[in-house]
Design a protein around this motif. Sequence first.
Motif, PDB file in Angstrom:
ATOM      1  N   GLU A 125       2.082  10.146 -10.682  1.00  0.00           N
ATOM      2  CA  GLU A 125       2.650   9.865 -11.998  1.00  0.00           C
ATOM      3  C   GLU A 125       1.856   8.788 -12.732  1.00  0.00           C
ATOM      4  O   GLU A 125       1.595   8.911 -13.927  1.00  0.00           O
ATOM      5  N   THR A 126       1.440   7.748 -12.021  1.00  0.00           N
ATOM      6  CA  THR A 126       0.650   6.688 -12.637  1.00  0.00           C
ATOM      7  C   THR A 126      -0.682   7.234 -13.129  1.00  0.00           C
ATOM      8  O   THR A 126      -1.125   6.928 -14.239  1.00  0.00           O
ATOM      9  N   GLU A 154      -0.138   9.280 -16.247  1.00  0.00           N
ATOM     10  CA  GLU A 154       0.078   8.441 -17.424  1.00  0.00           C
ATOM     11  C   GLU A 154      -1.228   7.872 -17.954  1.00  0.00           C
ATOM     12  O   GLU A 154      -1.448   7.832 -19.159  1.00  0.00           O
ATOM     13  N   LYS A 155      -2.101   7.444 -17.050  1.00  0.00           N
ATOM     14  CA  LYS A 155      -3.394   6.887 -17.475  1.00  0.00           C
ATOM     15  C   LYS A 155      -4.257   7.926 -18.168  1.00  0.00           C
ATOM     16  O   LYS A 155      -5.065   7.595 -19.026  1.00  0.00           O
ATOM     17  N   MET A 187      -2.399   4.474  -6.146  1.00  0.00           N
ATOM     18  CA  MET A 187      -1.844   4.999  -7.373  1.00  0.00           C
ATOM     19  C   MET A 187      -0.991   6.225  -7.056  1.00  0.00           C
ATOM     20  O   MET A 187      -1.379   7.047  -6.220  1.00  0.00           O
ATOM     21  N   SER A 188       0.130   6.360  -7.717  1.00  0.00           N
ATOM     22  CA  SER A 188       0.937   7.568  -7.554  1.00  0.00           C
ATOM     23  C   SER A 188       0.392   8.647  -8.493  1.00  0.00           C
ATOM     24  O   SER A 188      -0.387   8.362  -9.405  1.00  0.00           O
TER      25      SER A 188
END
Length: 165
Positions: A19-20, A23-24, A16-17
Amino acid sequence: MKIGARIRWFREQQHMSQETLAEKMNVSRQAVTKWESDKSLPSTANLLELCNIFGTSFDELTGSTQVDQADSLPTRPAGSSKKRYTIWILAAVNLLMLVASGLVYRIDHADSVPMDAIGYAQGPTDIMVIGTPGYCYLLYGATLIMTAVTIAFVVKTIFKRKVRK
Protein backbone atom coordinates in the motif's frame (compact mmCIF):
# COMPACT_ATOMS: atom_id res chain seq x y z
CA MET A 1 14.29 -14.51 -11.12
CA LYS A 2 11.22 -12.81 -12.50
CA ILE A 3 10.62 -9.09 -12.20
CA GLY A 4 7.74 -9.54 -9.77
CA ALA A 5 9.98 -11.26 -7.23
CA ARG A 6 12.57 -8.52 -7.67
CA ILE A 7 10.01 -5.77 -7.06
CA ARG A 8 8.84 -7.59 -3.93
CA TRP A 9 12.43 -8.08 -2.70
CA PHE A 10 13.34 -4.41 -3.17
CA ARG A 11 10.06 -3.32 -1.53
CA GLU A 12 10.74 -5.52 1.50
CA GLN A 13 14.33 -4.23 1.72
CA GLN A 14 12.87 -0.72 2.06
CA HIS A 15 10.48 -2.03 4.78
CA MET A 16 7.58 -0.87 2.67
CA SER A 17 4.09 -2.33 2.41
CA GLN A 18 2.37 -2.77 -0.94
CA GLU A 19 0.00 0.00 0.00
CA THR A 20 2.83 2.42 0.81
CA LEU A 21 4.53 1.67 -2.50
CA ALA A 22 1.24 2.12 -4.33
CA GLU A 23 0.70 5.51 -2.68
CA LYS A 24 4.20 6.68 -3.64
CA MET A 25 3.59 5.68 -7.24
CA ASN A 26 -0.04 6.86 -7.47
CA VAL A 27 -1.29 3.40 -8.44
CA SER A 28 -3.60 0.95 -6.70
CA ARG A 29 -2.39 -1.65 -4.23
CA GLN A 30 -3.88 -4.27 -6.53
CA ALA A 31 -1.56 -3.11 -9.33
CA VAL A 32 1.46 -3.68 -7.08
CA THR A 33 0.08 -7.12 -6.14
CA LYS A 34 -0.30 -8.02 -9.84
CA TRP A 35 3.27 -6.88 -10.56
CA GLU A 36 4.68 -8.94 -7.70
CA SER A 37 2.72 -12.05 -8.69
CA ASP A 38 3.76 -11.59 -12.35
CA LYS A 39 0.12 -11.37 -13.47
CA SER A 40 0.97 -8.08 -15.19
CA LEU A 41 4.05 -6.02 -15.89
CA PRO A 42 4.56 -2.40 -14.88
CA SER A 43 4.88 0.15 -17.65
CA THR A 44 8.28 1.60 -18.49
CA ALA A 45 7.37 4.81 -16.66
CA ASN A 46 6.40 2.79 -13.58
CA LEU A 47 9.62 0.77 -13.79
CA LEU A 48 11.64 3.99 -13.85
CA GLU A 49 9.67 5.28 -10.87
CA LEU A 50 10.35 2.03 -9.02
CA CYS A 51 14.08 2.48 -9.71
CA ASN A 52 13.92 5.97 -8.18
CA ILE A 53 12.00 4.79 -5.14
CA PHE A 54 14.26 1.79 -4.51
CA GLY A 55 17.48 3.63 -5.36
CA THR A 56 18.56 1.01 -7.89
CA SER A 57 19.36 0.82 -11.58
CA PHE A 58 16.94 -0.27 -14.27
CA ASP A 59 19.09 -3.27 -15.13
CA GLU A 60 19.25 -4.39 -11.52
CA LEU A 61 15.49 -4.06 -11.05
CA THR A 62 14.61 -5.91 -14.24
CA GLY A 63 17.40 -8.48 -13.94
CA SER A 64 18.79 -7.70 -17.38
CA THR A 65 22.41 -7.12 -16.34
CA GLN A 66 23.83 -10.53 -17.32
CA VAL A 67 22.37 -13.94 -18.06
CA ASP A 68 24.20 -15.70 -15.24
CA GLN A 69 23.22 -13.04 -12.71
CA ALA A 70 19.53 -13.01 -13.64
CA ASP A 71 18.60 -15.54 -10.96
CA SER A 72 20.42 -13.81 -8.11
CA LEU A 73 19.37 -10.82 -6.06
CA PRO A 74 21.80 -8.19 -4.83
CA THR A 75 22.51 -8.14 -1.11
CA ARG A 76 21.23 -4.57 -0.74
CA PRO A 77 19.82 -1.81 -2.94
CA ALA A 78 22.47 -0.21 -5.15
CA GLY A 79 22.10 3.38 -3.96
CA SER A 80 22.74 2.68 -0.28
CA SER A 81 26.37 1.54 -0.56
CA LYS A 82 27.26 4.43 -2.86
CA LYS A 83 25.85 6.94 -0.38
CA ARG A 84 27.58 5.19 2.50
CA TYR A 85 30.96 5.45 0.74
CA THR A 86 30.30 9.10 -0.08
CA ILE A 87 29.56 9.85 3.56
CA TRP A 88 32.76 8.09 4.69
CA ILE A 89 34.87 9.94 2.12
CA LEU A 90 33.35 13.29 3.10
CA ALA A 91 33.91 12.54 6.78
CA ALA A 92 37.53 11.48 6.20
CA VAL A 93 38.35 14.58 4.16
CA ASN A 94 36.63 16.74 6.76
CA LEU A 95 38.62 15.11 9.57
CA LEU A 96 41.89 15.66 7.70
CA MET A 97 41.03 19.32 7.13
CA LEU A 98 40.15 19.77 10.80
CA VAL A 99 43.46 18.23 11.86
CA ALA A 100 45.39 20.37 9.35
CA SER A 101 43.59 23.51 10.55
CA GLY A 102 44.41 22.66 14.16
CA LEU A 103 48.07 22.09 13.36
CA VAL A 104 48.35 25.30 11.33
CA TYR A 105 46.68 27.25 14.13
CA ARG A 106 49.02 25.71 16.69
CA ILE A 107 52.11 26.44 14.61
CA ASP A 108 50.93 29.97 13.80
CA HIS A 109 50.37 30.80 17.47
CA ALA A 110 53.39 28.94 18.88
CA ASP A 111 55.66 32.00 19.01
CA SER A 112 52.98 34.51 19.86
CA VAL A 113 53.67 37.47 22.08
CA PRO A 114 51.49 38.18 25.10
CA MET A 115 48.01 39.49 24.32
CA ASP A 116 48.68 42.97 25.75
CA ALA A 117 51.82 43.57 23.66
CA ILE A 118 51.73 45.29 20.27
CA GLY A 119 55.03 43.77 19.18
CA TYR A 120 58.58 43.37 20.38
CA ALA A 121 62.08 43.73 19.06
CA GLN A 122 63.79 40.60 17.78
CA GLY A 123 67.18 42.18 17.48
CA PRO A 124 68.88 45.52 17.46
CA THR A 125 66.83 46.95 14.57
CA ASP A 126 64.26 44.35 13.55
CA ILE A 127 60.65 44.61 14.66
CA MET A 128 58.38 41.61 14.64
CA VAL A 129 54.72 42.20 13.76
CA ILE A 130 52.34 39.41 14.71
CA GLY A 131 49.37 38.56 12.50
CA THR A 132 47.64 35.53 11.04
CA PRO A 133 48.74 34.76 7.47
CA GLY A 134 46.08 34.79 4.75
CA TYR A 135 46.49 31.10 3.95
CA CYS A 136 45.31 30.30 7.48
CA TYR A 137 42.05 32.10 6.86
CA LEU A 138 41.63 30.22 3.57
CA LEU A 139 42.22 26.89 5.29
CA TYR A 140 39.84 27.73 8.15
CA GLY A 141 37.15 28.85 5.68
CA ALA A 142 37.55 25.72 3.53
CA THR A 143 37.31 23.58 6.66
CA LEU A 144 34.09 25.29 7.73
CA ILE A 145 32.58 24.84 4.27
CA MET A 146 33.61 21.18 4.15
CA THR A 147 32.10 20.60 7.59
CA ALA A 148 28.83 22.21 6.48
CA VAL A 149 28.71 20.11 3.29
CA THR A 150 29.39 16.91 5.24
CA ILE A 151 26.68 17.66 7.80
CA ALA A 152 24.18 18.61 5.08
CA PHE A 153 24.85 15.39 3.13
CA VAL A 154 24.50 13.21 6.21
CA VAL A 155 21.26 14.94 7.28
CA LYS A 156 19.86 14.67 3.74
CA THR A 157 20.72 10.96 3.57
CA ILE A 158 19.19 10.24 6.98
CA PHE A 159 16.06 12.24 6.15
CA LYS A 160 15.57 10.39 2.85
CA ARG A 161 16.08 7.06 4.60
CA LYS A 162 13.41 7.91 7.21
CA VAL A 163 10.98 9.14 4.55
CA ARG A 164 11.31 5.86 2.61
CA LYS A 165 10.42 3.78 5.69
